[in-house]
Structures are given as structure tokens and as C-alpha cells.
Design a protein around this motif. Structure first.
Motif, PDB file in Angstrom:
ATOM      1  N   ALA A  43       3.956 -23.494  12.490  1.00  0.00           N
ATOM      2  CA  ALA A  43       2.628 -24.030  12.189  1.00  0.00           C
ATOM      3  C   ALA A  43       2.608 -25.558  12.329  1.00  0.00           C
ATOM      4  O   ALA A  43       1.682 -26.114  12.926  1.00  0.00           O
ATOM      5  CB  ALA A  43       2.187 -23.615  10.794  1.00  0.00           C
ATOM      6  N   LEU A  44       3.621 -26.215  11.803  1.00  0.00           N
ATOM      7  CA  LEU A  44       3.668 -27.675  11.895  1.00  0.00           C
ATOM      8  C   LEU A  44       3.783 -28.153  13.332  1.00  0.00           C
ATOM      9  O   LEU A  44       3.233 -29.198  13.688  1.00  0.00           O
ATOM     10  CB  LEU A  44       4.848 -28.227  11.082  1.00  0.00           C
ATOM     11  CG  LEU A  44       4.700 -28.197   9.572  1.00  0.00           C
ATOM     12  CD1 LEU A  44       6.013 -28.587   8.909  1.00  0.00           C
ATOM     13  CD2 LEU A  44       3.578 -29.110   9.126  1.00  0.00           C
ATOM     14  N   GLY A  45       4.493 -27.394  14.151  1.00  0.00           N
ATOM     15  CA  GLY A  45       4.690 -27.791  15.535  1.00  0.00           C
ATOM     16  C   GLY A  45       3.537 -27.446  16.452  1.00  0.00           C
ATOM     17  O   GLY A  45       3.492 -27.915  17.593  1.00  0.00           O
ATOM     18  N   SER A  46       2.587 -26.645  15.981  1.00  0.00           N
ATOM     19  CA  SER A  46       1.541 -26.184  16.884  1.00  0.00           C
ATOM     20  C   SER A  46       0.122 -26.481  16.427  1.00  0.00           C
ATOM     21  O   SER A  46      -0.805 -26.369  17.220  1.00  0.00           O
ATOM     22  CB  SER A  46       1.674 -24.671  17.094  1.00  0.00           C
ATOM     23  OG  SER A  46       1.478 -23.988  15.870  1.00  0.00           O
ATOM     24  N   GLN A  47      -0.057 -26.836  15.180  1.00  0.00           N
ATOM     25  CA  GLN A  47      -1.397 -27.065  14.650  1.00  0.00           C
ATOM     26  C   GLN A  47      -1.480 -28.434  13.989  1.00  0.00           C
ATOM     27  O   GLN A  47      -0.484 -28.930  13.470  1.00  0.00           O
ATOM     28  CB  GLN A  47      -1.746 -25.983  13.618  1.00  0.00           C
ATOM     29  CG  GLN A  47      -1.918 -24.602  14.209  1.00  0.00           C
ATOM     30  CD  GLN A  47      -3.118 -24.523  15.106  1.00  0.00           C
ATOM     31  OE1 GLN A  47      -4.248 -24.746  14.685  1.00  0.00           O
ATOM     32  NE2 GLN A  47      -2.889 -24.205  16.377  1.00  0.00           N
ATOM     33  N   PRO A  48      -2.678 -29.027  13.982  1.00  0.00           N
ATOM     34  CA  PRO A  48      -2.818 -30.313  13.283  1.00  0.00           C
ATOM     35  C   PRO A  48      -2.662 -30.103  11.779  1.00  0.00           C
ATOM     36  O   PRO A  48      -2.866 -28.990  11.272  1.00  0.00           O
ATOM     37  CB  PRO A  48      -4.249 -30.735  13.628  1.00  0.00           C
ATOM     38  CG  PRO A  48      -4.962 -29.485  13.999  1.00  0.00           C
ATOM     39  CD  PRO A  48      -3.928 -28.562  14.565  1.00  0.00           C
ATOM     40  N   LEU A  49      -2.304 -31.149  11.084  1.00  0.00           N
ATOM     41  CA  LEU A  49      -2.258 -31.074   9.625  1.00  0.00           C
ATOM     42  C   LEU A  49      -3.691 -31.074   9.111  1.00  0.00           C
ATOM     43  O   LEU A  49      -4.545 -31.783   9.640  1.00  0.00           O
ATOM     44  CB  LEU A  49      -1.498 -32.261   9.044  1.00  0.00           C
ATOM     45  CG  LEU A  49       0.003 -32.286   9.299  1.00  0.00           C
ATOM     46  CD1 LEU A  49       0.607 -33.583   8.772  1.00  0.00           C
ATOM     47  CD2 LEU A  49       0.677 -31.085   8.653  1.00  0.00           C
ATOM     48  N   PRO A  50      -3.980 -30.288   8.084  1.00  0.00           N
ATOM     49  CA  PRO A  50      -5.346 -30.286   7.556  1.00  0.00           C
ATOM     50  C   PRO A  50      -5.677 -31.622   6.898  1.00  0.00           C
ATOM     51  O   PRO A  50      -4.814 -32.252   6.284  1.00  0.00           O
ATOM     52  CB  PRO A  50      -5.338 -29.149   6.532  1.00  0.00           C
ATOM     53  CG  PRO A  50      -3.911 -28.880   6.232  1.00  0.00           C
ATOM     54  CD  PRO A  50      -3.100 -29.356   7.395  1.00  0.00           C
ATOM     55  N   ALA A  51      -6.926 -32.037   7.035  1.00  0.00           N
ATOM     56  CA  ALA A  51      -7.374 -33.296   6.444  1.00  0.00           C
ATOM     57  C   ALA A  51      -7.585 -33.163   4.941  1.00  0.00           C
ATOM     58  O   ALA A  51      -7.635 -34.165   4.230  1.00  0.00           O
ATOM     59  CB  ALA A  51      -8.671 -33.758   7.113  1.00  0.00           C
ATOM     60  N   GLY A  52      -7.719 -31.942   4.467  1.00  0.00           N
ATOM     61  CA  GLY A  52      -7.948 -31.691   3.047  1.00  0.00           C
ATOM     62  C   GLY A  52      -7.486 -30.289   2.695  1.00  0.00           C
ATOM     63  O   GLY A  52      -6.729 -29.665   3.435  1.00  0.00           O
ATOM     64  N   ARG A  53      -7.980 -29.773   1.568  1.00  0.00           N
ATOM     65  CA  ARG A  53      -7.490 -28.502   1.046  1.00  0.00           C
ATOM     66  C   ARG A  53      -8.511 -27.360   1.174  1.00  0.00           C
ATOM     67  O   ARG A  53      -8.280 -26.271   0.681  1.00  0.00           O
ATOM     68  CB  ARG A  53      -7.083 -28.697  -0.409  1.00  0.00           C
ATOM     69  CG  ARG A  53      -6.030 -29.842  -0.497  1.00  0.00           C
ATOM     70  CD  ARG A  53      -5.224 -29.885  -1.731  1.00  0.00           C
ATOM     71  NE  ARG A  53      -4.182 -28.922  -1.917  1.00  0.00           N
ATOM     72  CZ  ARG A  53      -3.071 -28.780  -1.195  1.00  0.00           C
ATOM     73  NH1 ARG A  53      -2.881 -29.513  -0.147  1.00  0.00           N
ATOM     74  NH2 ARG A  53      -2.160 -27.886  -1.518  1.00  0.00           N
ATOM     75  N   ARG A  54      -9.656 -27.607   1.847  1.00  0.00           N
ATOM     76  CA  ARG A  54     -10.705 -26.586   1.971  1.00  0.00           C
ATOM     77  C   ARG A  54     -10.352 -25.587   3.076  1.00  0.00           C
ATOM     78  O   ARG A  54     -10.149 -25.974   4.214  1.00  0.00           O
ATOM     79  CB  ARG A  54     -12.052 -27.223   2.309  1.00  0.00           C
ATOM     80  CG  ARG A  54     -12.521 -28.260   1.301  1.00  0.00           C
ATOM     81  CD  ARG A  54     -13.753 -28.972   1.801  1.00  0.00           C
ATOM     82  NE  ARG A  54     -13.464 -29.595   3.098  1.00  0.00           N
ATOM     83  CZ  ARG A  54     -14.388 -30.021   3.957  1.00  0.00           C
ATOM     84  NH1 ARG A  54     -15.670 -29.879   3.676  1.00  0.00           N
ATOM     85  NH2 ARG A  54     -14.040 -30.575   5.098  1.00  0.00           N
ATOM     86  N   VAL A  55     -10.320 -24.302   2.713  1.00  0.00           N
ATOM     87  CA  VAL A  55      -9.943 -23.251   3.656  1.00  0.00           C
ATOM     88  C   VAL A  55     -11.099 -22.273   3.836  1.00  0.00           C
ATOM     89  O   VAL A  55     -11.722 -21.858   2.858  1.00  0.00           O
ATOM     90  CB  VAL A  55      -8.702 -22.473   3.157  1.00  0.00           C
ATOM     91  CG1 VAL A  55      -8.313 -21.369   4.128  1.00  0.00           C
ATOM     92  CG2 VAL A  55      -7.536 -23.423   2.927  1.00  0.00           C
ATOM     93  N   GLY A  56     -11.344 -21.905   5.098  1.00  0.00           N
ATOM     94  CA  GLY A  56     -12.289 -20.842   5.413  1.00  0.00           C
ATOM     95  C   GLY A  56     -11.508 -19.618   5.854  1.00  0.00           C
ATOM     96  O   GLY A  56     -10.548 -19.740   6.631  1.00  0.00           O
ATOM     97  N   ILE A  57     -11.882 -18.457   5.342  1.00  0.00           N
ATOM     98  CA  ILE A  57     -11.190 -17.210   5.672  1.00  0.00           C
ATOM     99  C   ILE A  57     -12.182 -16.269   6.344  1.00  0.00           C
ATOM    100  O   ILE A  57     -13.286 -16.053   5.831  1.00  0.00           O
ATOM    101  CB  ILE A  57     -10.599 -16.550   4.407  1.00  0.00           C
ATOM    102  CG1 ILE A  57      -9.606 -17.503   3.725  1.00  0.00           C
ATOM    103  CG2 ILE A  57      -9.939 -15.213   4.752  1.00  0.00           C
ATOM    104  CD1 ILE A  57      -9.179 -17.069   2.331  1.00  0.00           C
ATOM    105  N   ILE A  58     -11.772 -15.719   7.491  1.00  0.00           N
ATOM    106  CA  ILE A  58     -12.593 -14.784   8.258  1.00  0.00           C
ATOM    107  C   ILE A  58     -11.808 -13.483   8.369  1.00  0.00           C
ATOM    108  O   ILE A  58     -10.637 -13.498   8.745  1.00  0.00           O
ATOM    109  CB  ILE A  58     -12.869 -15.348   9.665  1.00  0.00           C
ATOM    110  CG1 ILE A  58     -13.583 -16.691   9.578  1.00  0.00           C
ATOM    111  CG2 ILE A  58     -13.657 -14.344  10.508  1.00  0.00           C
ATOM    112  CD1 ILE A  58     -13.591 -17.469  10.892  1.00  0.00           C
ATOM    113  N   THR A  59     -12.457 -12.344   8.070  1.00  0.00           N
ATOM    114  CA  THR A  59     -11.760 -11.060   8.096  1.00  0.00           C
ATOM    115  C   THR A  59     -12.712  -9.920   8.432  1.00  0.00           C
ATOM    116  O   THR A  59     -13.928 -10.070   8.317  1.00  0.00           O
ATOM    117  CB  THR A  59     -11.066 -10.778   6.742  1.00  0.00           C
ATOM    118  OG1 THR A  59     -10.311  -9.576   6.828  1.00  0.00           O
ATOM    119  CG2 THR A  59     -12.050 -10.692   5.606  1.00  0.00           C
TER     120      THR A  59
END
Length: 180
Positions: free
Chosen positions: A20-36
Motif C-alpha cells: 500500500a505504501l509503495g503504490s498509493q498516496p498517503l491519505p491527507a487525513g483520517r476520513r474513509v469512504g467505504i463502498i460495498t
């Protein structure tokens, strides 16, 4: 990986975090959206996010209205978004793009439980197209993690253009990786 421990005891989890660290940007904050497409895994993911000090964002009325334009009336447009089991590839694409570009989340976790094995590739492709569309609409700094609950061990990350999307078997794994 199939094993996630809360205290990083496993090499698999360290590898998951590194991916994840090598492939995605670091999040700017702690807000998460979940889609399912299934409420239960969405709740498991939300609980794991909150246990990791992440925040399950409350969506604005504007975002909820936008989501309603492509989702069936039975779908839940609160966070986690439960598109229901009959979610189509187009609904996955549009919902993913809309949430990524919304400006209301700092990270996104997309969960897919196969209802019909013949749709798995189409859904995965649609999710990738939604990520690309969300990126093109301004969601460039938003990390995206994917949970494909197919029961296949050692799933490979998915790729779109020059981006790798880390893929996990269980929603709690994706949440714990994001929290780290």
C-alpha cells in the motif's frame, strides 16, 4: 494476504502495508469512504477503521443525492455505501468515481463479494475504470484499497495505467493497512 493481526506479528501484514505504501498516496487525513455490495463486510470494515482511529465520514446531502442518481432505491448512500448484492459494473464504476472525486474522504476502500463468478472480472474492470475517472475528476491524492472477497488466496494487486491498487481478501485487512 489472508492473515491480519492488530499488532503486526505477521510477515504477510508487513508486506500488505509495504504494498500500500509503495503504490498509493498517503491519505491527507483520517476520513474513509467505504463502498460495498454487501452490508456485513461494510460494517466489519467500518468497525476495523474506527478501531484504527480512522473516521467513517458522514456524507453531505449533495454527495448522497449524486449517489442516488445511479444506485437503486434499496441501496444505502450513507457511509458505508451498500449498493446491494445486485450492484452492476456501471454502479461500481460511477460510485467509486463519485466518492473519490467528492472531496469528502481522504481514502476509499472498495469491497466486492462475488454474487456471480462470471461478473468478477467485469466488476474489477469497472472499479478500475471508476478509480481512473475519479482521479481524472480531481481525486489524485486519495488512496484506494480493494477487498475482493473471492476466497482466492494470495490475490494479486490490480493495475490501472501506472497505478497499482492493493487487493485484500478481508475488509478488516484493508482497514488495518490503511490505519497503519
Amino acid at each position: 494476504s489472508d492473515v491480519c493481526s492488530s499488532d503486526l506479528e505477521t510477515l504477510d501484514e508487513l508486506f500488505d502495508i509495504a504494498t500500500a505504501l509503495g503504490s498509493q498516496p498517503l491519505p491527507a487525513g483520517r476520513r474513509v469512504g467505504i463502498i460495498t455490495n454487501a452490508g456485513g463486510p461494510g460494517i466489519l470494515c467500518a468497525d476495523a477503521c474506527e478501531a484504527g482511529a480512522l473516521k467513517i465520514s458522514e456524507f453531505s446531502e449533495h454527495l448522497r443525492q449524486s449517489l442516488r442518481t445511479t444506485l437503486p432505491p434499496a441501496a444505502s448512500v450513507t457511509n458505508p455505501i451498500d449498493m446491494i448484492a445486485s450492484a452492476t459494473p456501471e454502479q461500481y464504476r460511477e460510485t467509486t468515481a463519485t466518492v473519490i472525486a467528492s472531496g469528502e474522504v481522504d481514502a476509499v476502500i472498495v469491497i466486492y463479494i462475488p454474487v456471480d463468478r462470471d461478473d468478477s472480472t467485469r466488476i474489477s474492470d469497472a472499479i478500475l475504470a471508476g478509480i481512473a475517472k475519479g482521479r481524472a475528476s480531481g481525486g489524485t491524492g486519495i488512496p484506494v484499497l480493494l477487498c475482493l472477497m473471492s476466497g482466492v488466496k494470495g490475490q494479486s494487486p490490480l493495475r490501472i495505467a501506472s497505478e497499482t491498487i492493493p487487493t485484500y481478501t478481508f475488509p478488516e485487512c484493508a482497514a488495518r493497512v490503511l490505519a497503519r
